[in-house]
Design a protein around this motif. Structure first.
Motif, mmCIF file in Angstrom:
data_model
loop_
_atom_site.group_PDB
_atom_site.id
_atom_site.type_symbol
_atom_site.label_atom_id
_atom_site.label_comp_id
_atom_site.label_asym_id
_atom_site.label_seq_id
_atom_site.Cartn_x
_atom_site.Cartn_y
_atom_site.Cartn_z
ATOM 1 N N LEU A 34 0.829 -1.209 0.000
ATOM 2 C CA LEU A 34 0.000 0.000 0.000
ATOM 3 C C LEU A 34 0.864 1.261 0.000
ATOM 4 O O LEU A 34 0.668 2.158 -0.829
ATOM 5 C CB LEU A 34 -0.943 0.006 1.209
ATOM 6 C CG LEU A 34 -1.789 1.271 1.363
ATOM 7 C CD1 LEU A 34 -2.815 1.342 0.243
ATOM 8 C CD2 LEU A 34 -2.463 1.288 2.717
ATOM 9 N N PHE A 35 1.830 1.338 0.907
ATOM 10 C CA PHE A 35 2.693 2.522 0.973
ATOM 11 C C PHE A 35 3.550 2.641 -0.290
ATOM 12 O O PHE A 35 3.818 3.748 -0.768
ATOM 13 C CB PHE A 35 3.578 2.495 2.218
ATOM 14 C CG PHE A 35 2.809 2.685 3.496
ATOM 15 C CD1 PHE A 35 1.924 3.732 3.654
ATOM 16 C CD2 PHE A 35 2.980 1.803 4.557
ATOM 17 C CE1 PHE A 35 1.221 3.904 4.843
ATOM 18 C CE2 PHE A 35 2.283 1.966 5.749
ATOM 19 C CZ PHE A 35 1.396 3.020 5.889
ATOM 20 N N GLY A 36 3.966 1.512 -0.849
ATOM 21 C CA GLY A 36 4.732 1.541 -2.093
ATOM 22 C C GLY A 36 3.902 2.059 -3.261
ATOM 23 O O GLY A 36 4.385 2.851 -4.073
ATOM 24 N N VAL A 37 2.653 1.635 -3.350
ATOM 25 C CA VAL A 37 1.766 2.113 -4.412
ATOM 26 C C VAL A 37 1.496 3.605 -4.249
ATOM 27 O O VAL A 37 1.539 4.369 -5.224
ATOM 28 C CB VAL A 37 0.449 1.297 -4.430
ATOM 29 C CG1 VAL A 37 -0.600 1.953 -5.317
ATOM 30 C CG2 VAL A 37 0.723 -0.124 -4.890
ATOM 31 N N VAL A 38 1.222 4.039 -3.023
ATOM 32 C CA VAL A 38 1.000 5.467 -2.775
ATOM 33 C C VAL A 38 2.228 6.263 -3.199
ATOM 34 O O VAL A 38 2.117 7.323 -3.822
ATOM 35 C CB VAL A 38 0.646 5.724 -1.293
ATOM 36 C CG1 VAL A 38 0.699 7.203 -0.953
ATOM 37 C CG2 VAL A 38 -0.733 5.159 -0.977
ATOM 38 N N GLU A 39 3.410 5.756 -2.908
ATOM 39 C CA GLU A 39 4.653 6.442 -3.277
ATOM 40 C C GLU A 39 4.792 6.571 -4.785
ATOM 41 O O GLU A 39 5.198 7.612 -5.284
ATOM 42 C CB GLU A 39 5.858 5.699 -2.692
ATOM 43 C CG GLU A 39 7.157 6.406 -2.899
ATOM 44 C CD GLU A 39 7.201 7.752 -2.196
ATOM 45 O OE1 GLU A 39 7.730 8.704 -2.815
ATOM 46 O OE2 GLU A 39 6.722 7.881 -1.068
ATOM 47 N N THR A 40 4.438 5.533 -5.516
ATOM 48 C CA THR A 40 4.574 5.593 -6.973
ATOM 49 C C THR A 40 3.531 6.494 -7.621
ATOM 50 O O THR A 40 3.762 7.008 -8.713
ATOM 51 C CB THR A 40 4.487 4.192 -7.614
ATOM 52 O OG1 THR A 40 3.229 3.603 -7.293
ATOM 53 C CG2 THR A 40 5.620 3.306 -7.146
ATOM 54 N N THR A 58 2.405 9.361 -6.318
ATOM 55 C CA THR A 58 2.584 10.762 -5.938
ATOM 56 C C THR A 58 3.877 11.305 -6.518
ATOM 57 O O THR A 58 4.817 10.574 -6.798
ATOM 58 C CB THR A 58 2.596 10.925 -4.406
ATOM 59 O OG1 THR A 58 3.618 10.096 -3.862
ATOM 60 C CG2 THR A 58 1.256 10.557 -3.803
ATOM 61 N N ALA A 59 3.917 12.640 -6.688
ATOM 62 C CA ALA A 59 5.083 13.278 -7.300
ATOM 63 C C ALA A 59 6.256 13.387 -6.332
ATOM 64 O O ALA A 59 7.400 13.295 -6.728
ATOM 65 C CB ALA A 59 4.706 14.667 -7.795
ATOM 66 N N GLY A 60 5.984 13.600 -5.065
ATOM 67 C CA GLY A 60 7.060 13.765 -4.091
ATOM 68 C C GLY A 60 7.165 12.563 -3.180
ATOM 69 O O GLY A 60 6.353 11.641 -3.222
ATOM 70 N N LEU A 61 8.200 12.575 -2.371
ATOM 71 C CA LEU A 61 8.356 11.489 -1.396
ATOM 72 C C LEU A 61 7.331 11.681 -0.285
ATOM 73 O O LEU A 61 7.386 12.640 0.462
ATOM 74 C CB LEU A 61 9.775 11.495 -0.837
ATOM 75 C CG LEU A 61 10.858 11.121 -1.840
ATOM 76 C CD1 LEU A 61 12.232 11.289 -1.215
ATOM 77 C CD2 LEU A 61 10.680 9.704 -2.319
ATOM 78 N N VAL A 62 6.401 10.744 -0.210
ATOM 79 C CA VAL A 62 5.304 10.861 0.745
ATOM 80 C C VAL A 62 5.273 9.699 1.725
ATOM 81 O O VAL A 62 5.081 9.891 2.913
ATOM 82 C CB VAL A 62 3.952 10.942 -0.008
ATOM 83 C CG1 VAL A 62 2.789 10.917 0.947
ATOM 84 C CG2 VAL A 62 3.902 12.162 -0.889
ATOM 85 N N SER A 63 5.484 8.498 1.232
ATOM 86 C CA SER A 63 5.275 7.342 2.107
ATOM 87 C C SER A 63 6.391 6.308 2.056
ATOM 88 O O SER A 63 6.236 5.236 2.628
ATOM 89 C CB SER A 63 3.951 6.676 1.741
ATOM 90 O OG SER A 63 4.005 6.178 0.425
ATOM 91 N N ILE A 64 7.489 6.609 1.433
ATOM 92 C CA ILE A 64 8.570 5.631 1.318
ATOM 93 C C ILE A 64 9.107 5.228 2.691
ATOM 94 O O ILE A 64 9.517 4.090 2.899
ATOM 95 C CB ILE A 64 9.701 6.145 0.387
ATOM 96 C CG1 ILE A 64 10.659 5.012 0.023
ATOM 97 C CG2 ILE A 64 10.451 7.290 1.014
ATOM 98 C CD1 ILE A 64 10.085 4.013 -0.918
#
Length: 151
Positions: free
Chosen positions: A12-18, A20-26
């Motif tokens: 889930l966090f990996g998908v959210v990261e991909t 979004t434009a910025g680093l959000v959940s890595i």
């Protein structure tokens, strides 16, 4: 059961990261990976949750300043950035009440308005102070020291 929760969290966090434009959940991916390893070592759920929070916070604290350092200063100037502060010539009398006026700047004729509402005649030199859409807000240049004033 927790192994599936941590794997799901990582995905889930990996998908959210991909997406979004910025680093959000890595950072949360790293925390979920640490918690997954703790689960595989048969640690309690409390230990897993604490490890998730601590690793996520440490990853954020360590990497965020580095990310800002590498991304800072990579802005591309816009028309506004290039034009602001330039001294340009009025090509059409600027009269805010009649929605008229133009200046020649950066090889183009721009619609212009007076920043203080004053009428500025064609031929006068002005300074660009602001851009509003496709219009430039300009102001008269201060009189040169010692210049003769008209009677």
């Amino acid at each position: 059961m927790m192994i599936w929760i941590w794997l799901g969290a990582m995905v889930l966090f990996g998908v959210v990261e991909t997406l979004t434009a910025g680093l959000v959940s890595i950072w949360f991916v790293a925390g979920a990976a640490a918690a997954l390893l703790a689960d595989l070592a048969h640690a309690s759920v409390t230990v897993q949750l604490v490890l998730f929070a601590v690793v996520s916070a440490v990853a954020l604290a360590v990497t965020r300043p580095l990310v800002r350092k590498f991304t800072a200063g990579r802005t591309v100037p816009t028309n506004a950035d290039r034009l602001l502060g330039q001294t340009v010539k009025v090509t059409e009398t600027i009269d805010n009440e009649n929605a008229a006026g133009a200046v020649y700047a950066d090889g183009k004729t721009w619609s212009a308005r007076s920043a203080d509402g004053a009428v500025i005649p064609a031929g006068e030199m002005v300074c660009i102070r602001q851009m509003q859409g496709v219009k430039l807000l300009v102001e008269r240049l201060p009189q040169a020291a010692g210049a003769a004033k008209p009677l």
